[in-house]
Design an enzyme around this catalytic site. Structure first.
Site, mmCIF file in Angstrom:
data_model
loop_
_atom_site.group_PDB
_atom_site.id
_atom_site.type_symbol
_atom_site.label_atom_id
_atom_site.label_comp_id
_atom_site.label_asym_id
_atom_site.label_seq_id
_atom_site.Cartn_x
_atom_site.Cartn_y
_atom_site.Cartn_z
ATOM 1 N N HIS A 17 -102.305 -24.235 -28.960
ATOM 2 C CA HIS A 17 -101.052 -22.940 -27.964
ATOM 3 C C HIS A 17 -101.533 -21.915 -27.558
ATOM 4 C CE1 HIS A 17 -97.774 -24.803 -30.399
ATOM 5 N NE2 HIS A 17 -97.632 -25.676 -29.052
ATOM 6 N N LYS A 41 -82.346 -29.781 -32.782
ATOM 7 C CA LYS A 41 -83.903 -30.557 -32.892
ATOM 8 C C LYS A 41 -83.889 -30.028 -34.322
ATOM 9 C CE LYS A 41 -88.030 -31.215 -31.111
ATOM 10 N NZ LYS A 41 -88.806 -30.798 -29.766
ATOM 11 N N ARG A 90 -101.168 -31.368 -20.630
ATOM 12 C CA ARG A 90 -102.712 -31.758 -21.419
ATOM 13 C C ARG A 90 -103.116 -33.679 -20.833
ATOM 14 N NH1 ARG A 90 -99.070 -30.851 -26.639
ATOM 15 N NH2 ARG A 90 -96.922 -30.813 -25.456
ATOM 16 N N SER A 127 -97.931 -30.751 -31.853
ATOM 17 C CA SER A 127 -97.795 -30.344 -32.954
ATOM 18 C C SER A 127 -96.853 -30.891 -34.321
ATOM 19 C CB SER A 127 -96.223 -28.944 -33.547
ATOM 20 O OG SER A 127 -96.210 -27.653 -32.551
HETATM 21 P P1 ADP Z 1 -96.026 -29.606 -28.475
HETATM 22 O O1 ADP Z 1 -95.133 -29.995 -30.099
HETATM 23 O O2 ADP Z 1 -95.463 -30.865 -27.518
HETATM 24 O O3 ADP Z 1 -96.830 -29.275 -29.434
HETATM 25 P P2 ADP Z 1 -94.154 -27.037 -27.819
HETATM 26 O O4 ADP Z 1 -93.039 -26.742 -27.272
HETATM 27 O O5 ADP Z 1 -94.671 -26.408 -28.874
HETATM 28 O O6 ADP Z 1 -94.826 -28.682 -28.030
HETATM 29 O O7 ADP Z 1 -95.784 -26.518 -27.109
HETATM 30 C C1 ADP Z 1 -94.956 -25.146 -26.125
HETATM 31 C C2 ADP Z 1 -96.099 -25.219 -24.837
HETATM 32 O O8 ADP Z 1 -97.220 -25.202 -25.011
HETATM 33 C C3 ADP Z 1 -96.625 -26.603 -23.605
HETATM 34 O O9 ADP Z 1 -94.957 -26.909 -22.971
HETATM 35 C C4 ADP Z 1 -96.876 -26.848 -22.957
HETATM 36 O O10 ADP Z 1 -97.226 -26.069 -21.761
HETATM 37 C C5 ADP Z 1 -98.500 -26.533 -24.372
HETATM 38 N N1 ADP Z 1 -99.861 -27.002 -25.445
HETATM 39 C C6 ADP Z 1 -98.557 -27.424 -26.227
HETATM 40 N N2 ADP Z 1 -100.171 -28.301 -27.276
HETATM 41 C C7 ADP Z 1 -101.171 -27.784 -25.549
HETATM 42 C C8 ADP Z 1 -102.384 -28.592 -25.614
HETATM 43 N N3 ADP Z 1 -103.027 -29.331 -27.429
HETATM 44 N N4 ADP Z 1 -102.989 -28.249 -24.880
HETATM 45 C C9 ADP Z 1 -102.650 -27.044 -24.097
HETATM 46 N N5 ADP Z 1 -101.593 -27.149 -23.775
HETATM 47 C C10 ADP Z 1 -100.677 -27.154 -24.804
#
Ligand code: ADP
Length: 159
Positions: A17, A41, A90, A127
């Site tokens: 992130h 959730k 990703r 996450s």
């Molecule tokens: P997650 O639980 O999969 O990390 P989130 O809803 O918290 O999902 O993530 C928010 C946004 O952050 C995602 O839609 C994506 O655009 C971006 N994101 C999450 N993890 C990554 C990563 N490892 N690399 C690039 N972008 C990411």
């Protein structure tokens, strides 16, 4: 002023992130990291805790704000005059859903979505994976900011 929003659950914020937020902060004048409030959730950290962690780890960038939203992201964007959503892509598995969301958001309110390709270091990172690995005692120190690691360890240790 060029504004953008990085939306997500951030439960908790990972280095994947942060990589996207940092890169967005170099392109836009002001970036808002917006935490989605989703009562359906279950989460490890409350929205307030997630926002506090995000605020700490993004302070260094200087032009990043942290907020929360519920309902439609495009309504949030419209109310705050934010024309762009920035998302990290990703893998192919992200693409299908993100394409639908981006097209819907553009159709609903003319809000653009800019996709950034993930840093290959973090292309497998989410996450939920961090929480799963940490729950079973795996080392996630290279995957989340140090400040988040401390909170994660503490939270998982409490009954
Ligand atoms: P997650 O639980 O999969 O990390 P989130 O809803 O918290 O999902 O993530 C928010 C946004 O952050 C995602 O839609 C994506 O655009 C971006 N994101 C999450 N993890 C990554 C990563 N490892 N690399 C690039 N972008 C990411």
């Amino acid at each position: 002023m060029r504004r953008a929003v990085c939306p997500g659950s951030f439960d908790p914020v990972t280095l994947g992130h942060l990589d996207i937020v940092e890169r967005a902060s170099k392109i836009y004048d002001e970036v808002t990291v917006a935490v989605l409030v989703n009562k359906k959730k279950s989460s490890l950290f409350t929205v307030e805790e997630r926002m506090a962690l995000l605020a700490e780890v993004t302070e260094v960038y200087g032009n990043v704000k942290v907020d929360s939203f519920h309902g439609l992201l495009v309504d949030y964007c419209r109310e705050r005059d934010i024309p762009v959503i920035v998302k990290g892509l990703r893998a192919i598995s992200d693409f299908d859903y993100e394409l639908q969301m981006a097209q819907m958001n553009h159709g609903l309110a003319g809000v653009e979505t800019m996709f950034m390709t993930t840093n290959p270091l973090y292309s497998f990172l989410s996450s939920s994976l961090v929480k799963e690995v940490a729950t079973y005692g795996g080392d996630v120190s290279g995957l989340v900011p140090e400040r988040v690691l401390a909170s994660l360890t503490e939270r998982l240790a409490s009954p």
